[in-house]
Write an enzyme that holds these catalytic residues in place. Structure first.
Site, PDB file in Angstrom:
ATOM      1  N   CYS A  78       0.839  -1.198   0.000  1.00 25.69           N
ATOM      2  CA  CYS A  78       0.000   0.000   0.000  1.00 25.69           C
ATOM      3  C   CYS A  78       0.882   1.258   0.000  1.00 25.69           C
ATOM      4  CB  CYS A  78      -0.989  -0.027   1.152  1.00 25.69           C
ATOM      5  SG  CYS A  78      -2.366   1.145   0.928  1.00 25.69           S
ATOM      6  N   HIS A 136      -3.611  -4.837   0.677  1.00 26.90           N
ATOM      7  CA  HIS A 136      -3.022  -5.247   1.962  1.00 26.90           C
ATOM      8  C   HIS A 136      -3.132  -6.760   2.128  1.00 26.90           C
ATOM      9  CE1 HIS A 136      -2.181  -1.467   4.171  1.00 26.90           C
ATOM     10  NE2 HIS A 136      -3.168  -0.961   3.452  1.00 26.90           N
ATOM     11  N   GLU A 163      -1.538  -8.603   4.004  1.00 27.93           N
ATOM     12  CA  GLU A 163      -1.249  -8.999   5.392  1.00 27.93           C
ATOM     13  C   GLU A 163      -2.432  -8.830   6.336  1.00 27.93           C
ATOM     14  OE1 GLU A 163      -1.185  -4.641   5.958  1.00 27.93           O
ATOM     15  OE2 GLU A 163      -0.847  -6.016   4.305  1.00 27.93           O
TER      16      GLU A 163
END
Length: 234
Positions: free
Chosen positions: A84, A173, A175
Protein backbone atom coordinates in the site's frame (compact mmCIF):
# COMPACT_ATOMS: atom_id res chain seq x y z
CA UNK A 1 10.41 -4.56 8.09
CA UNK A 2 9.62 -0.82 8.18
CA UNK A 3 6.30 0.10 9.82
CA UNK A 4 5.20 3.70 9.16
CA UNK A 5 2.01 3.56 11.25
CA UNK A 6 1.43 1.95 14.65
CA UNK A 7 -1.97 0.70 13.46
CA UNK A 8 -0.59 -1.04 10.36
CA UNK A 9 1.63 -3.78 11.77
CA UNK A 10 2.85 -7.10 10.35
CA UNK A 11 -0.44 -8.82 11.22
CA UNK A 12 -0.58 -12.13 9.35
CA UNK A 13 2.94 -11.74 7.96
CA UNK A 14 4.32 -12.49 11.42
CA UNK A 15 3.02 -16.07 11.35
CA UNK A 16 3.75 -16.56 7.67
CA UNK A 17 7.35 -15.43 8.18
CA UNK A 18 7.70 -17.88 11.07
CA UNK A 19 6.36 -20.66 8.84
CA UNK A 20 9.11 -19.87 6.31
CA UNK A 21 11.85 -19.62 8.88
CA UNK A 22 12.22 -15.88 8.33
CA UNK A 23 13.04 -13.71 11.35
CA UNK A 24 11.36 -10.30 11.23
CA UNK A 25 13.09 -7.20 12.58
CA UNK A 26 10.32 -4.60 12.82
CA UNK A 27 11.20 -0.90 12.91
CA UNK A 28 8.07 1.00 13.94
CA UNK A 29 8.11 4.75 13.39
CA UNK A 30 5.71 5.15 16.33
CA UNK A 31 8.51 3.87 18.59
CA UNK A 32 11.53 5.49 16.94
CA UNK A 33 12.15 7.19 13.62
CA UNK A 34 15.64 5.70 13.54
CA UNK A 35 15.93 2.91 11.01
CA UNK A 36 18.87 0.92 9.66
CA UNK A 37 21.22 3.22 7.71
CA UNK A 38 21.61 0.44 5.15
CA UNK A 39 20.37 -3.05 4.37
CA UNK A 40 23.71 -4.64 5.17
CA UNK A 41 23.05 -7.91 6.97
CA UNK A 42 19.42 -8.15 5.84
CA UNK A 43 18.19 -10.65 3.25
CA UNK A 44 15.03 -8.72 2.38
CA UNK A 45 12.88 -5.68 3.07
CA UNK A 46 9.15 -5.12 3.62
CA UNK A 47 7.67 -1.63 3.88
CA UNK A 48 4.13 -1.62 5.29
CA UNK A 49 1.23 0.80 4.89
CA UNK A 50 0.12 3.80 6.91
CA UNK A 51 -2.35 6.62 7.25
CA UNK A 52 0.11 9.17 5.86
CA UNK A 53 0.75 9.56 2.13
CA UNK A 54 3.73 9.50 -0.21
CA UNK A 55 3.47 13.29 -0.60
CA UNK A 56 3.60 13.90 3.19
CA UNK A 57 7.39 13.92 3.46
CA UNK A 58 7.43 17.43 4.97
CA UNK A 59 5.41 16.16 7.93
CA UNK A 60 7.17 12.77 8.05
CA UNK A 61 10.77 13.29 6.88
CA UNK A 62 11.63 9.63 7.47
CA UNK A 63 9.49 8.72 4.44
CA UNK A 64 12.50 9.72 2.34
CA UNK A 65 14.67 7.37 4.40
CA UNK A 66 12.25 4.57 3.51
CA UNK A 67 12.49 5.50 -0.16
CA UNK A 68 16.28 5.35 0.10
CA UNK A 69 16.15 1.86 1.61
CA UNK A 70 13.87 0.81 -1.27
CA UNK A 71 16.28 2.33 -3.78
CA UNK A 72 19.11 0.47 -2.10
CA UNK A 73 17.21 -2.81 -2.35
CA UNK A 74 16.56 -2.15 -6.04
CA UNK A 75 20.17 -1.19 -6.68
CA UNK A 76 21.68 -4.11 -4.75
CA UNK A 77 19.24 -6.79 -5.91
CA UNK A 78 17.77 -7.36 -2.44
CA UNK A 79 14.17 -8.66 -2.46
CA UNK A 80 11.77 -5.94 -1.27
CA UNK A 81 8.00 -5.77 -0.96
CA UNK A 82 6.08 -2.52 -0.57
CA UNK A 83 2.52 -2.79 0.75
CA UNK A 84 0.00 0.00 0.00
CA UNK A 85 1.92 3.10 1.16
CA UNK A 86 5.06 0.98 0.83
CA UNK A 87 4.19 0.33 -2.83
CA UNK A 88 3.59 4.02 -3.40
CA UNK A 89 6.94 4.88 -1.80
CA UNK A 90 8.61 2.29 -4.03
CA UNK A 91 7.00 3.77 -7.13
CA UNK A 92 8.02 7.33 -6.31
CA UNK A 93 11.51 6.24 -5.21
CA UNK A 94 12.10 4.72 -8.63
CA UNK A 95 10.68 7.63 -10.64
CA UNK A 96 6.96 6.78 -10.81
CA UNK A 97 4.13 9.05 -9.72
CA UNK A 98 1.66 8.87 -6.83
CA UNK A 99 -1.42 11.07 -6.56
CA UNK A 100 -4.81 11.20 -4.86
CA UNK A 101 -6.80 8.60 -6.75
CA UNK A 102 -9.60 9.95 -8.93
CA UNK A 103 -11.96 7.00 -8.24
CA UNK A 104 -11.79 7.75 -4.51
CA UNK A 105 -11.56 5.38 -1.58
CA UNK A 106 -10.99 1.69 -2.23
CA UNK A 107 -11.74 -0.22 0.96
CA UNK A 108 -12.80 -3.66 2.06
CA UNK A 109 -12.20 -6.74 -0.06
CA UNK A 110 -10.79 -5.81 -3.47
CA UNK A 111 -10.79 -8.07 -6.52
CA UNK A 112 -7.37 -8.39 -8.17
CA UNK A 113 -6.67 -9.76 -11.69
CA UNK A 114 -3.25 -11.11 -12.60
CA UNK A 115 -1.85 -9.91 -15.93
CA UNK A 116 -0.01 -12.12 -18.43
CA UNK A 117 3.28 -10.80 -17.05
CA UNK A 118 2.09 -11.46 -13.52
CA UNK A 119 1.28 -15.08 -14.34
CA UNK A 120 4.99 -15.57 -15.10
CA UNK A 121 6.25 -13.65 -12.07
CA UNK A 122 7.61 -15.45 -8.97
CA UNK A 123 5.46 -13.32 -6.64
CA UNK A 124 2.20 -14.63 -8.04
CA UNK A 125 2.98 -18.29 -8.72
CA UNK A 126 0.12 -20.44 -7.47
CA UNK A 127 -2.12 -17.42 -6.79
CA UNK A 128 -5.51 -17.62 -8.55
CA UNK A 129 -5.84 -15.58 -11.74
CA UNK A 130 -8.53 -13.57 -9.94
CA UNK A 131 -8.01 -13.29 -6.20
CA UNK A 132 -9.15 -11.09 -3.32
CA UNK A 133 -7.36 -9.08 -0.66
CA UNK A 134 -8.10 -6.53 2.01
CA UNK A 135 -7.60 -2.94 0.84
CA UNK A 136 -7.86 0.62 2.14
CA UNK A 137 -6.38 3.59 0.28
CA UNK A 138 -7.16 6.94 -1.29
CA UNK A 139 -3.79 7.59 -2.94
CA UNK A 140 -2.61 5.48 -5.84
CA UNK A 141 0.28 4.91 -8.19
CA UNK A 142 -0.81 6.75 -11.35
CA UNK A 143 2.40 6.15 -13.31
CA UNK A 144 4.73 3.20 -12.89
CA UNK A 145 8.50 3.71 -12.82
CA UNK A 146 10.23 3.37 -16.17
CA UNK A 147 10.81 -0.30 -16.94
CA UNK A 148 8.47 -1.55 -14.21
CA UNK A 149 6.18 -4.45 -15.09
CA UNK A 150 2.47 -4.46 -14.25
CA UNK A 151 1.66 -7.75 -12.55
CA UNK A 152 -1.95 -7.28 -11.42
CA UNK A 153 -4.79 -4.87 -12.02
CA UNK A 154 -8.30 -4.15 -10.72
CA UNK A 155 -11.62 -2.58 -11.68
CA UNK A 156 -11.15 0.51 -9.50
CA UNK A 157 -7.39 1.06 -9.69
CA UNK A 158 -5.25 -0.35 -12.51
CA UNK A 159 -1.84 -0.54 -10.78
CA UNK A 160 -2.50 -3.19 -8.14
CA UNK A 161 0.88 -4.94 -8.31
CA UNK A 162 4.14 -4.23 -10.10
CA UNK A 163 7.76 -5.28 -10.14
CA UNK A 164 11.01 -3.50 -10.88
CA UNK A 165 14.05 -5.74 -10.61
CA UNK A 166 13.89 -7.56 -7.28
CA UNK A 167 11.42 -5.07 -5.78
CA UNK A 168 7.66 -5.56 -5.78
CA UNK A 169 4.81 -3.23 -4.87
CA UNK A 170 1.21 -4.20 -4.07
CA UNK A 171 -1.47 -1.55 -3.65
CA UNK A 172 -3.65 -3.85 -1.55
CA UNK A 173 -3.02 -5.25 1.96
CA UNK A 174 -2.30 -8.99 1.73
CA UNK A 175 -1.25 -9.00 5.39
CA UNK A 176 -4.43 -7.63 6.92
CA UNK A 177 -6.90 -9.87 8.75
CA UNK A 178 -10.62 -9.08 9.09
CA UNK A 179 -10.08 -8.27 12.76
CA UNK A 180 -7.37 -5.72 11.96
CA UNK A 181 -9.43 -4.26 9.14
CA UNK A 182 -12.34 -3.86 11.55
CA UNK A 183 -9.98 -2.00 13.89
CA UNK A 184 -8.96 0.34 11.04
CA UNK A 185 -12.60 1.09 10.32
CA UNK A 186 -13.18 1.85 14.01
CA UNK A 187 -10.43 4.48 13.90
CA UNK A 188 -12.28 6.47 11.24
CA UNK A 189 -14.70 9.24 12.26
CA UNK A 190 -17.86 8.73 10.23
CA UNK A 191 -20.27 10.72 12.38
CA UNK A 192 -20.73 13.39 9.72
CA UNK A 193 -21.26 10.88 6.91
CA UNK A 194 -23.79 8.13 7.73
CA UNK A 195 -23.63 6.82 4.16
CA UNK A 196 -19.88 6.25 4.42
CA UNK A 197 -20.31 4.64 7.85
CA UNK A 198 -22.83 2.20 6.39
CA UNK A 199 -20.43 1.41 3.55
CA UNK A 200 -17.58 0.73 5.96
CA UNK A 201 -19.77 -1.41 8.22
CA UNK A 202 -20.83 -3.48 5.21
CA UNK A 203 -17.20 -3.88 4.13
CA UNK A 204 -16.30 -5.33 7.54
CA UNK A 205 -19.09 -7.91 7.31
CA UNK A 206 -18.04 -8.74 3.75
CA UNK A 207 -14.40 -9.25 4.79
CA UNK A 208 -15.34 -11.67 7.56
CA UNK A 209 -17.62 -13.56 5.16
CA UNK A 210 -15.01 -13.88 2.40
CA UNK A 211 -11.86 -14.42 4.40
CA UNK A 212 -11.86 -18.12 3.55
CA UNK A 213 -10.92 -17.13 -0.02
CA UNK A 214 -8.92 -14.01 0.89
CA UNK A 215 -6.44 -15.58 3.31
CA UNK A 216 -5.11 -18.52 1.21
CA UNK A 217 -4.31 -16.39 -1.85
CA UNK A 218 -2.65 -13.68 0.23
CA UNK A 219 -0.66 -16.25 2.18
CA UNK A 220 0.59 -17.74 -1.08
CA UNK A 221 1.61 -14.32 -2.42
CA UNK A 222 3.49 -13.32 0.73
CA UNK A 223 4.92 -16.83 0.99
CA UNK A 224 6.32 -16.50 -2.52
CA UNK A 225 8.07 -13.30 -1.50
CA UNK A 226 9.42 -14.89 1.68
CA UNK A 227 10.77 -17.76 -0.42
CA UNK A 228 12.80 -15.27 -2.47
CA UNK A 229 14.17 -13.89 0.81
CA UNK A 230 15.23 -17.32 2.07
CA UNK A 231 16.87 -18.06 -1.30
CA UNK A 232 18.76 -14.76 -1.05
CA UNK A 233 19.83 -15.64 2.49
CA UNK A 234 21.24 -18.99 1.34
Amino acid sequence: MLQPDENCGPDRIAQWASNHGVELSVYSMSVSTDMPPSLDGYAGLIVLGGDMGDRDTAAYPWLEDMRERLREAHREGIPALGVCLGAQLLASALGGEVQLGEPGLEAGVAGIRITDEGARDPLLQGVPEVFYSGSMHNDAVVRLPEGAVLLATGDVYPHQAFRSGTTWGVQFHPEVSPASYETWVGLEDHTANPELKARFDASVEDFWARDAIVAPACERLVGNFLSTVTQERR
